[in-house]
Write a protein that holds these residues in place. Structure first.
Motif, mmCIF file in Angstrom:
data_model
loop_
_atom_site.group_PDB
_atom_site.id
_atom_site.type_symbol
_atom_site.label_atom_id
_atom_site.label_comp_id
_atom_site.label_asym_id
_atom_site.label_seq_id
_atom_site.Cartn_x
_atom_site.Cartn_y
_atom_site.Cartn_z
ATOM 1 N N LEU A 255 -127.383 21.050 41.292
ATOM 2 C CA LEU A 255 -127.093 21.315 39.885
ATOM 3 C C LEU A 255 -127.855 20.359 38.973
ATOM 4 C CD1 LEU A 255 -125.252 23.097 38.060
ATOM 5 C CD2 LEU A 255 -123.627 21.214 38.098
ATOM 6 N N PRO A 256 -128.647 20.882 38.046
ATOM 7 C CA PRO A 256 -129.377 20.022 37.115
ATOM 8 C C PRO A 256 -128.423 19.191 36.260
ATOM 9 C CG PRO A 256 -130.241 22.260 37.058
ATOM 10 C CD PRO A 256 -128.973 22.297 37.861
ATOM 11 N N ALA A 257 -128.828 17.963 35.961
ATOM 12 C CA ALA A 257 -127.994 17.051 35.178
ATOM 13 C C ALA A 257 -127.646 17.641 33.815
ATOM 14 C CB ALA A 257 -128.710 15.713 35.008
ATOM 15 N N GLU A 258 -128.588 18.315 33.191
ATOM 16 C CA GLU A 258 -128.352 18.880 31.862
ATOM 17 C C GLU A 258 -127.246 19.935 31.897
ATOM 18 O OE1 GLU A 258 -130.809 21.155 28.342
ATOM 19 O OE2 GLU A 258 -131.890 19.900 29.753
ATOM 20 N N VAL A 259 -127.216 20.756 32.917
ATOM 21 C CA VAL A 259 -126.179 21.782 33.057
ATOM 22 C C VAL A 259 -124.825 21.117 33.300
ATOM 23 C CG1 VAL A 259 -125.379 23.741 34.432
ATOM 24 C CG2 VAL A 259 -127.802 23.522 33.866
ATOM 25 N N GLY A 260 -124.796 20.124 34.188
ATOM 26 C CA GLY A 260 -123.558 19.395 34.455
ATOM 27 C C GLY A 260 -123.026 18.707 33.215
ATOM 28 N N TYR A 261 -123.916 18.125 32.418
ATOM 29 C CA TYR A 261 -123.494 17.459 31.186
ATOM 30 C C TYR A 261 -122.878 18.454 30.200
ATOM 31 C CZ TYR A 261 -123.710 15.010 26.747
ATOM 32 O OH TYR A 261 -123.400 14.462 25.527
ATOM 33 N N ARG A 262 -123.493 19.623 30.075
ATOM 34 C CA ARG A 262 -122.938 20.635 29.170
ATOM 35 C C ARG A 262 -121.530 21.053 29.579
ATOM 36 N NH1 ARG A 262 -127.081 24.988 29.377
ATOM 37 N NH2 ARG A 262 -128.805 23.612 29.811
ATOM 38 N N LEU A 263 -121.253 21.039 30.892
ATOM 39 C CA LEU A 263 -119.929 21.428 31.378
ATOM 40 C C LEU A 263 -118.851 20.390 31.039
ATOM 41 C CD1 LEU A 263 -120.878 22.845 34.887
ATOM 42 C CD2 LEU A 263 -120.175 24.148 32.869
ATOM 43 N N ILE A 264 -119.230 19.106 30.923
ATOM 44 C CA ILE A 264 -118.226 18.073 30.666
ATOM 45 C C ILE A 264 -118.351 17.412 29.303
ATOM 46 C CG2 ILE A 264 -117.979 17.552 33.122
ATOM 47 C CD1 ILE A 264 -119.546 14.904 32.454
ATOM 48 N N ALA A 265 -119.323 17.809 28.493
ATOM 49 C CA ALA A 265 -119.588 17.145 27.215
ATOM 50 C C ALA A 265 -118.366 17.101 26.301
ATOM 51 C CB ALA A 265 -120.760 17.808 26.503
ATOM 52 N N ALA A 266 -117.584 18.156 26.258
ATOM 53 C CA ALA A 266 -116.408 18.177 25.377
ATOM 54 C C ALA A 266 -115.357 17.162 25.826
ATOM 55 C CB ALA A 266 -115.803 19.575 25.349
ATOM 56 N N ARG A 267 -115.286 16.893 27.121
ATOM 57 C CA ARG A 267 -114.292 15.945 27.651
ATOM 58 C C ARG A 267 -114.671 14.497 27.396
ATOM 59 N NH1 ARG A 267 -113.646 19.029 33.294
ATOM 60 N NH2 ARG A 267 -112.530 20.823 32.496
ATOM 61 N N ILE A 268 -115.956 14.232 27.241
ATOM 62 C CA ILE A 268 -116.412 12.867 26.989
ATOM 63 C C ILE A 268 -117.030 12.772 25.601
ATOM 64 C CG2 ILE A 268 -116.727 12.319 29.436
ATOM 65 C CD1 ILE A 268 -119.738 12.768 29.019
ATOM 66 N N ALA A 269 -116.382 13.368 24.628
ATOM 67 C CA ALA A 269 -116.912 13.505 23.276
ATOM 68 C C ALA A 269 -117.409 12.199 22.640
ATOM 69 C CB ALA A 269 -115.883 14.179 22.375
ATOM 70 N N PRO A 270 -116.750 11.056 22.820
ATOM 71 C CA PRO A 270 -117.270 9.832 22.190
ATOM 72 C C PRO A 270 -118.617 9.395 22.757
ATOM 73 C CG PRO A 270 -114.986 9.527 22.823
ATOM 74 C CD PRO A 270 -115.440 10.822 23.422
ATOM 75 N N THR B 29 -130.704 15.637 38.874
ATOM 76 C CA THR B 29 -129.520 16.414 39.199
ATOM 77 C C THR B 29 -128.269 15.622 38.832
ATOM 78 O OG1 THR B 29 -129.259 15.525 41.437
ATOM 79 C CG2 THR B 29 -130.736 17.414 41.181
ATOM 80 N N VAL B 30 -127.107 16.254 38.980
ATOM 81 C CA VAL B 30 -125.870 15.514 38.718
ATOM 82 C C VAL B 30 -125.687 14.409 39.751
ATOM 83 C CG1 VAL B 30 -124.679 17.392 37.551
ATOM 84 C CG2 VAL B 30 -124.444 17.157 40.001
ATOM 85 N N TRP B 31 -126.360 14.489 40.885
ATOM 86 C CA TRP B 31 -126.235 13.482 41.938
ATOM 87 C C TRP B 31 -127.200 12.326 41.743
ATOM 88 C CZ3 TRP B 31 -121.969 14.653 44.277
ATOM 89 C CH2 TRP B 31 -121.588 15.982 44.356
ATOM 90 N N ASP B 32 -128.422 12.620 41.363
ATOM 91 C CA ASP B 32 -129.459 11.607 41.140
ATOM 92 C C ASP B 32 -130.151 11.946 39.832
ATOM 93 O OD1 ASP B 32 -129.478 10.080 43.708
ATOM 94 O OD2 ASP B 32 -129.899 12.078 44.512
ATOM 95 N N GLY B 33 -129.891 11.147 38.817
ATOM 96 C CA GLY B 33 -130.465 11.512 37.535
ATOM 97 C C GLY B 33 -130.765 10.337 36.637
ATOM 98 N N HIS B 34 -131.261 10.682 35.473
ATOM 99 C CA HIS B 34 -131.663 9.700 34.466
ATOM 100 C C HIS B 34 -131.398 10.290 33.083
ATOM 101 C CE1 HIS B 34 -134.074 6.655 32.414
ATOM 102 N NE2 HIS B 34 -134.591 7.654 31.722
ATOM 103 N N ALA B 35 -130.891 9.457 32.197
ATOM 104 C CA ALA B 35 -130.749 9.822 30.791
ATOM 105 C C ALA B 35 -131.580 8.829 29.982
ATOM 106 C CB ALA B 35 -129.290 9.771 30.357
#
Length: 85
Positions: free
Chosen positions: A25-40, A49-55
């Protein structure tokens, strides 16, 4: 009988394909799935990926904290152990 075997085979292929997609799963897709939960907190410039990634950027409550790299252990997750290496 033949139709039920074909149905089971197709179902197994779909489940396998979905499992492979989640495993990679790409990190960007995973982030979109949880973004509302970590709003701050917000991430930008996601790679990997969600396993190995970089922001490129992590911001919490408007404060820029810089870049972020992560590695989550798939084996530990499957074994029921702590997720982080």
């Amino acid at each position: 009988m033949r139709k039920s075997r074909i149905f089971v085979l197709v179902l197994l292929l779909v489940l396998l394909g979905g499992g492979i997609y989640l495993w990679r799963l790409p990190a960007e897709v995973g982030y979109r799935l949880i973004a509302a939960r970590i709003a701050p907190a917000s991430l930008s410039g996601l790679h990997g990926t969600v396993w190995d990634g970089h922001a490129d950027g992590l911001s919490v409550l408007g404060n820029d904290l810089g870049a972020l790299d992560w590695h989550l252990s798939k084996g530990s997750l499957l074994a029921g152990k702590p997720l982080f290496d």
